[in-house]
Motif scaffolding. Structure first.
Motif, PDB file in Angstrom:
ATOM      1  N   THR A   1     -16.580  10.964  23.341  1.00 35.66           N
ATOM      2  CA  THR A   1     -17.068   9.786  24.061  1.00 35.66           C
ATOM      3  C   THR A   1     -16.632   8.494  23.388  1.00 35.66           C
ATOM      4  N   PHE A   2     -16.693   8.444  22.053  1.00 30.77           N
ATOM      5  CA  PHE A   2     -16.482   7.180  21.354  1.00 30.77           C
ATOM      6  C   PHE A   2     -15.122   7.042  20.674  1.00 30.77           C
ATOM      7  N   ALA A   3     -14.410   8.153  20.459  1.00 31.92           N
ATOM      8  CA  ALA A   3     -13.095   8.064  19.809  1.00 31.92           C
ATOM      9  C   ALA A   3     -12.109   7.186  20.583  1.00 31.92           C
ATOM     10  N   PRO A   4     -11.998   7.338  21.922  1.00 30.21           N
ATOM     11  CA  PRO A   4     -11.039   6.481  22.635  1.00 30.21           C
ATOM     12  C   PRO A   4     -11.309   4.993  22.456  1.00 30.21           C
ATOM     13  N   THR A   5     -12.574   4.590  22.540  1.00 34.80           N
ATOM     14  CA  THR A   5     -12.935   3.184  22.348  1.00 34.80           C
ATOM     15  C   THR A   5     -12.643   2.736  20.923  1.00 34.80           C
TER      16      THR A   5
ATOM     17  N   ILE B   1      -2.930   9.937  21.552  1.00 36.33           N
ATOM     18  CA  ILE B   1      -3.769  10.513  20.495  1.00 36.33           C
ATOM     19  C   ILE B   1      -4.754  11.518  21.091  1.00 36.33           C
ATOM     20  N   MET B   2      -5.379  11.134  22.211  1.00 37.51           N
ATOM     21  CA  MET B   2      -6.346  12.035  22.837  1.00 37.51           C
ATOM     22  C   MET B   2      -5.645  13.256  23.435  1.00 37.51           C
TER      23      MET B   2
ATOM     24  N   LEU C   1     -18.540   8.323  14.820  1.00 39.22           N
ATOM     25  CA  LEU C   1     -17.643   9.306  14.205  1.00 39.22           C
ATOM     26  C   LEU C   1     -18.289   9.958  12.986  1.00 39.22           C
ATOM     27  N   TYR C   2     -19.063   9.177  12.237  1.00 43.03           N
ATOM     28  CA  TYR C   2     -19.793   9.754  11.107  1.00 43.03           C
ATOM     29  C   TYR C   2     -20.909  10.695  11.590  1.00 43.03           C
ATOM     30  N   ILE C   3     -21.526  10.340  12.708  1.00 41.74           N
ATOM     31  CA  ILE C   3     -22.549  11.211  13.294  1.00 41.74           C
ATOM     32  C   ILE C   3     -21.921  12.536  13.725  1.00 41.74           C
TER      33      ILE C   3
END
Length: 418
Positions: free
Chosen positions: A242-246, A262-263, A381-383
């Motif tokens: 969910t958050f990697a692209p952003t 990358i995705m 990402l840490y979560i």
């Protein structure tokens, strides 16, 4: 040549291919709404919050129906009687998505799609497990599950966007529904009720589940440990994706096209690892494989959050370290189904799916979003990394179920007795 042909044309391979494409088309239809949103949002006057609701309602109904209908298939002793009609229904839902005239229409249709798609993986994998020989059970299950990455995450965006650009988003939904209808008739004609390929699997044969067997699902340590692992590994999956692209666009300042590459590397890695890791577990054992690659899965969000390299470097990191999807067949399917009588395999699989979807797919992304607003885009990402760490640690409590390890244990015991 004839011997090679006969060896390939077995029912084990036939059910493997049927379940691979059925599961792949499920994810094609599930993910198509996200890829087509930019096309239908203006016409239906939708915002991003409504897109989130459309995705969430499918996730919730998916989780609940997966458990209910998978348990039903166990209790009536039939996979085919449940799988064939739900395959037909989720295909029709794609056509209904293309006919939607408002947000409410789309929301209701996607909720119905979740109800029909939720039981597909547990039932499909229970059928594959029953027909698989022990030496390739891990490969078979991983191969089926890899369809979500290959067909759903890799091919679907290419197919539906081209159709939407050249025709319309409604046409894209209509066309995406066709493969599922084709699979409905293939399953109706060629699928048979599972029969265990070997005389026994963990001392059990596939029969109609009894209430005593059904209760074992809720009493076995491996099942509950797999439920916990599912909750935290789905946290890893859904928070990361969910958050990697952003993060790549806003924090690392990659272009949208570079982020897509990358995705895509993430998707390719998911596909390959989903086949490789279960196959490794056939030789190494389920428990050590799960622990090892859970630790490796910690690296993917950590490295992507801390290494601000070139496009090529980030793609390589994504391809090599995004191994989490390869662990999914172990805790969602293989370990639960090998721990219990085959008659309740679908129930056990659906239970891990239920908790994983509700915790990791619904609650975790919301909490990660709050953390991102408070602490920055690297926080999710840490979560995600923390979720994989918990899975690795919980894995130490599992009881080994791999047939090769069971045979070694039995042989050692017999030697000691002699």
């Amino acid at each position: 040549m004839n011997k090679i042909k006969q060896k390939f044309l077995t029912y084990e391979n036939g059910i493997l291919l049927m379940m691979f494409f059925t599961w792949g088309f499920v994810f094609m239809e599930r993910l198509s709404v996200s890829f087509l949103f930019p096309f239908f949002a203006p016409e239906l006057k939708l915002n991003n919050a409504q897109l989130g609701l459309i995705a969430s309602v499918l996730g919730v109904t998916w989780a609940i129906s997966g458990w209910i209908f998978s348990s039903t298939s166990d209790l009536i002793g039939s996979r085919k009687k449940v799988l064939v009609p739900i395959t037909f229904v989720f295909s029709i839902c794609s056509f209904l998505s293309g006919a939607a005239k408002s947000f409410v229409n789309m929301l209701l249709v996607r909720a119905l799609m979740g109800l029909s798609e939720g039981p597909v993986l547990p039932i499909a994998q229970a059928a594959v497990t029953a027909e698989s020989s022990s030496r390739r059970r891990g490969f078979n299950i991983g191969f089926v599950q890899s369809a979500a990455s290959l067909i759903g995450a890799t091919l679907t965006p290419l197919i539906v966007t081209v159709i939407a650009m050249n025709y319309s988003w409604r046409t894209a939904f209509y066309i995406v529904g066709i493969p599922g209808l084709v699979m409905t008739f293939i399953l109706l004609k060629y699928m048979r009720e599972p029969k265990v390929k070997e005389p026994a699997l963990q001392g059990q044969v596939h029969t109609k589940a009894s209430w005593a067997d059904y209760r074992k699902v809720f009493m076995h340590r491996n099942v509950w440990l797999c439920v916990v692992i599912s909750a935290f590994f789905m946290t890893w999956l859904f928070v990361f994706t969910t958050f990697a692209p952003t993060f790549f666009v806003e924090a690392d300042h990659f272009s949208a096209g570079e982020m897509g590459l990358i995705m895509s590397a993430v998707g390719l890695g998911n596909f390959l690892w989903t086949i490789i890791i279960p196959t490794i577990s056939d030789k190494l054992g389920r428990k050590p494989t799960l622990i090892l690659f859970s630790f490796v899965a910690i690296l993917s969000p950590l490295l992507l959050a801390t290494v601000h390299g070139s496009l090529a470097v980030m793609m390589l990191i994504s391809l090599v370290t995004t191994v989490g999807n390869g662990v999914f067949p172990l805790f969602m399917v293989i370990i639960p189904s090998e721990s219990l009588p085959l008659g309740v395999a679908a129930t056990a699989i659906s239970l891990t799916q239920l908790i994983g979807e509700l915790v990791g797919g619904t609650i975790a992304p919301t909490l990660a979003g709050i953390a991102a607003d408070q602490f920055g885009l690297s926080a999710p990402l840490y979560i995600a990394a923390a979720g994989a760490l918990v899975c690795a640690l919980v894995g130490f409590g599992l009881k080994e179920t791999a047939p090769i390890k069971q045979r070694v244990t039995t042989a050692s015991t017999e030697t000691a007795i002699q």
